[in-house]
Design a protein around this motif. Structure first.
Motif, short mmCIF file in Angstrom:
data_model
loop_
_atom_site.label_atom_id
_atom_site.label_comp_id
_atom_site.label_asym_id
_atom_site.label_seq_id
_atom_site.Cartn_x
_atom_site.Cartn_y
_atom_site.Cartn_z
N LEU A 134 -0.20 18.57 -1.36
CA LEU A 134 -0.10 19.63 -1.86
C LEU A 134 0.01 19.17 -3.21
O LEU A 134 0.11 17.70 -4.32
N ALA A 135 -0.42 19.54 -3.98
CA ALA A 135 -0.97 19.93 -5.62
C ALA A 135 -1.08 20.85 -6.43
O ALA A 135 -1.47 21.96 -6.14
N THR A 136 -0.71 20.91 -7.29
CA THR A 136 -0.35 22.10 -8.08
C THR A 136 -1.20 21.77 -9.77
O THR A 136 -1.62 21.40 -10.42
N ASN A 137 -1.50 23.30 -10.40
CA ASN A 137 -2.41 23.39 -11.68
C ASN A 137 -1.32 22.92 -12.93
O ASN A 137 -1.71 22.20 -13.44
N GLY A 138 -0.27 23.15 -12.51
CA GLY A 138 0.68 22.70 -13.69
C GLY A 138 1.91 22.36 -13.04
O GLY A 138 2.15 22.67 -11.98
N LEU A 139 2.61 21.84 -13.80
CA LEU A 139 3.96 20.86 -13.30
C LEU A 139 4.86 22.23 -12.90
O LEU A 139 5.22 23.01 -13.26
N ARG A 140 5.22 21.83 -11.17
CA ARG A 140 6.61 22.14 -10.99
C ARG A 140 7.08 22.29 -10.12
O ARG A 140 6.65 20.94 -9.39
#
Length: 349
Positions: A134-140
């Motif tokens: 699971l990867a996101t564009n900005g830190l979350r």
């Protein structure tokens, strides 16, 4: 001239070994069964013949598909964090795996529900991926969708609020501290942090690093100018703060887009960068930070490493290696270009 694909028998004949020895080497079961010298000959023969085991046959024998699934919000469809995908692909390829991506849009993981996210994960599971990232564009910080826990899994550039999965994220606090220390070392005393919203985890971490460096240098941190994340946000904010009675000698921008807006505003006001004003960004965004005039000094995010380490983690789990990590805080890298320089002489504040 024959155009048929080389077979394991062809490799065996070239290497002077049995066909079963070739199978063991290609299936990763040669240790203790095939000598090191014979393994070397087999690999050399396979390379020379461009032999690759049939992926369907390997999958049937190993009960695996050799595929890692990646679920992202918008990494694949934006120009920002593509190196994270490259890092996953690199680690996967080194171990004979392939990755496939489900990019489900900018608003993914943004609300309390995870319906779309769970649907994407279930679709990848139905297609028999061996592991998930699971990867996101900005830190979350996220609530992990339950289907993600049914396979070896990891998180990249995001973290699990409950600590159920290993998370591989940038050490943004330490990066921001080193970025600010770069400016204080150049003699700057009035360093202003501009930009960012309140909807992601990055701003608190970057602000904490800025405050730590200012305090260590015996300087008073200036109140942050919240301005959003885009070029126009930085431009609008800078037009105000750069015309005040006590303008900063350096701006630490929340990201490179905000820094670009500050750079444009400074030019419009007749300020020279870096002679009158130093500008430092964050992210080292491809096709932007190096393309401005002057080029932006910036603290780069380790997207490639986040992806690579997340992939290596799930691959180790697949190979039966016991996990001894809950993830990693990965070092950011400072890239110096021409937008930062010594504080202007004669500044009285």
């Amino acid at each position: 001239m024959s155009t048929s694909r080389p077979t394991a028998r062809d490799v065996a004949q070239r290497a002077g070994v049995s066909r079963s020895a070739v199978s063991m080497v290609m299936n990763g079961t040669a240790a203790g069964n095939v000598s090191a010298a014979a393994q070397k000959r087999i690999r050399e023969a396979a390379r020379a013949l461009d032999y690759r085991p049939d992926p369907l046959g390997v999958s049937l024998r190993q009960q695996r598909t050799g595929i890692i699934g990646i679920v992202t919000d918008e990494i694949a469809s934006s120009p920002f964090a593509g190196k994270l995908i490259s890092g996953v692909n690199s680690a996967a390829a080194d171990r004979g795996y392939l990755s496939i991506i489900s990019d489900i849009g900018q608003t993914a993981f943004a609300g309390p529900g995870t319906v779309r996210e769970e649907h994407a994960i279930r679709q990848l599971i139905r297609r028999r991926v061996d592991a998930l990232i699971l990867a996101t564009n900005g830190l979350r910080t996220l609530r992990v969708p339950k289907p993600l826990l049914t396979l070896p899994a990891a998180m990249a550039n995001c973290r699990d609020a409950e600590g159920l999965l290993a998370a591989f994220i940038a050490d943004e606090r330490e990066g921001a501290q080193r970025a600010t220390e770069h400016l204080t070392a150049l003699g700057h005393r009035r360093i202003l942090f501009i930009g960012g919203g309140d909807d992601e985890d990055a701003i608190p971490a970057r602000l904490a690093g800025y405050h730590a460096a200012m305090t260590t240098a015996g300087l008073e941190p200036l109140p942050r100018v919240a301005a959003g994340w885009e070029i126009n946000d930085g431009f609008t904010a800078a037009q105000v703060v750069l015309t005040g009675t006590e303008r900063p000698t350096a701006v630490f921008a929340a990201n490179d887009r905000v820094a670009t807006g500050v750079l444009l505003a400074a030019g419009g006001l007749g300020l020279l960068v870096p002679q009158d004003l130093s500008i430092l960004g964050f992210d080292d965004q491809p096709h932007l930070a190096e393309a401005t005039v002057p080029g932006l000094s910036t603290m780069g995010l380790p997207h490639f490493e986040m992806g690579r380490q997340a992939a290596e983690h799930v691959l180790n789990l697949l190979d039966g290696q016991e996990s001894k990590t809950n993830g990693a805080m990965i070092h950011c890298h400072l890239t110096l270009r021409d937008s930062t320089g010594p504080a202007p002489a004669g500044f009285s504040y």
